[in-house]
Design a protein around this motif. Structure first.
Motif, short mmCIF file in Angstrom:
data_model
loop_
_atom_site.label_atom_id
_atom_site.label_comp_id
_atom_site.label_asym_id
_atom_site.label_seq_id
_atom_site.Cartn_x
_atom_site.Cartn_y
_atom_site.Cartn_z
N GLN A 75 0.81 -1.22 0.00
CA GLN A 75 0.00 0.00 0.00
C GLN A 75 0.85 1.27 0.00
N LEU A 76 2.15 1.14 -0.03
CA LEU A 76 3.03 2.28 0.22
C LEU A 76 4.06 2.44 -0.89
N LEU A 77 4.20 3.67 -1.35
CA LEU A 77 5.23 4.02 -2.34
C LEU A 77 6.15 5.07 -1.74
N ILE A 78 7.45 4.78 -1.74
CA ILE A 78 8.44 5.72 -1.22
C ILE A 78 8.86 6.66 -2.33
N GLY A 79 9.01 7.93 -1.98
CA GLY A 79 9.45 8.90 -2.97
C GLY A 79 10.26 10.00 -2.34
N ARG A 80 10.54 11.04 -3.14
CA ARG A 80 11.35 12.17 -2.69
C ARG A 80 10.47 13.13 -1.89
#
Length: 362
Positions: A75-80
């Motif tokens: 459920q989670l997307l890592i980004g800047r």
């Protein structure tokens, strides 16, 4: 992704696969010659960790963040930071010139910037200024979103720079009213400083809901640029396809993972409580300073203050070596400054610069 949520994504992007990087391939080996990387480390990199491209979504960090926020890793997307997530959401859901974005000014400016870059119509529902502070007008937000055919609604809670929160019942009411039409995005960049609970657990009941989180504020990792969006797994997959190939630098991922260790989290929790205490102290002291018109209640790590002469206050702070956020160019805030909560010594310096009585600054 169910049909109703899939319909929120731009039709031309629903099957978009994105770029397949060398680290995306599920292969194993001992000699890696598939990414045109240097076979030697840079002399400035004694650990040799930086000569290889990083994992697009480092799994240990993804699992640690999911545990911290109470969701599944998928459920989670890592980004800047949260900024990249905002940009990805606007690009994924808004057809240029057609699908609107609803925002609640005065509020974080990146929502409007991302909408402008995508040529998505921007619809503003100003916060209402009342006895309890600057508050979101939920009925007007829903009405505006429905009337404009909006695809995205950003709810900043706690709001920057207003400091106000949105209760969970209103978040759910907005999501219900806009089901099948718009994604409701709750930006929780400052929630650690608030009494309110996260909206992450509401995702199981409202598939048109997404939550933004960041390590930049409470976790003191602003320079690492680690943030995430939490949403339905299939929507996360769509956003990942739109994301640049290597969004998480390895040194930043390593630092973030270390910051999520139990000892580090315990220390962070202590610091958050200290900020909350300093916030209360600063608010009370500022309310008694001559020339202060209003100190707004805040659930963030900052306070918004109106002055009779904001320019004089700004100059007095600069003369004391204190830089705050000048809000005077922001609609509705022509006499306001936003002051981040510092250390007790820094906060005392603010009060002294503004002419607070000695007993207030103590």
């Amino acid at each position: 992704m169910s049909a109703s949520v899939l319909e929120l994504v731009r039709p031309d992007l629903r099957g978009f696969a994105g770029y397949s990087s060398a680290r995306s391939a599920k292969v194993q080996g001992e000699v890696w010659l598939n990414a045109n990387e240097s076979p030697w480390a840079n002399p400035a990199d004694p650990t040799a960790n930086c000569r290889r491209y990083p994992a697009p979504q480092p799994q240990p960090l993804r699992e640690a963040l999911a545990a911290l926020y109470g969701c599944a890793p998928e459920q989670l997307l890592i980004g800047r930071g949260s900024d990249e997530a905002i940009d990805l959401l606007v690009r994924a859901l808004c057809r240029p010139g057609r699908d609107a974005v609803v925002v609640t000014p005065p509020v974080f400016g990146m929502y409007a910037v991302s909408a402008r870059l995508q040529d998505a119509p921007l619809r503003e529902v100003p916060l209402r200024d009342g006895a309890d502070g600057l508050q979101a007008d939920i009925d007007a937000i829903i009405e505006t979103a429905q009337a404009s055919g909006a695809r995205l609604v950003f709810l900043c809670s706690p709001s920057n720079p207003a400091g106000s929160g949105i209760v969970r019942a209103d978040i759910e009411r907005t999501a219900r009213a806009l089901a099948g039409q718009a994604l409701v995005v709750v930006d929780e960049a400052y929630i650690e400083f608030s009494d309110q609970s996260s909206a992450v657990d509401l995702l199981s009941r409202h598939e048109n809901l997404a939550v933004l989180r960041t390590l930049s504020k409470a976790h003191a990792l602003a320079a690492a640029r680690i943030g995430c969006v939490i949403a339905a797994p299939a929507l996360i997959a769509v956003l990942r396809a739109l994301q640049a190939p290597y969004p998480v630098p390895q040194p930043c991922a390593d630092l973030a993972l270390a910051a999520l260790a139990p000892e580090a989290l315990a220390r962070t929790a202590e610091r958050v409580q200290q900020v909350r205490g300093e916030r209360d102290r600063l608010q009370a002291a500022l309310a008694g300073v001559a020339g202060v018109r209003r100190v707004y209640p805040s659930q963030g790590n900052f306070v918004l203050v109106r002055f009779e002469d904001a320019e004089a206050a700004w100059q007095a702070l600069l003369a004391a070596g204190v830089v705050v956020r000048d809000q005077r160019a922001t609609p509705q805030l022509g006499d306001a400054l936003r002051i981040s909560i510092g250390t007790p010594e820094q906060n005392a310096r603010v009060l002294a610069a503004l002419g607070a009585r000695r007993e207030q600054a103590a």
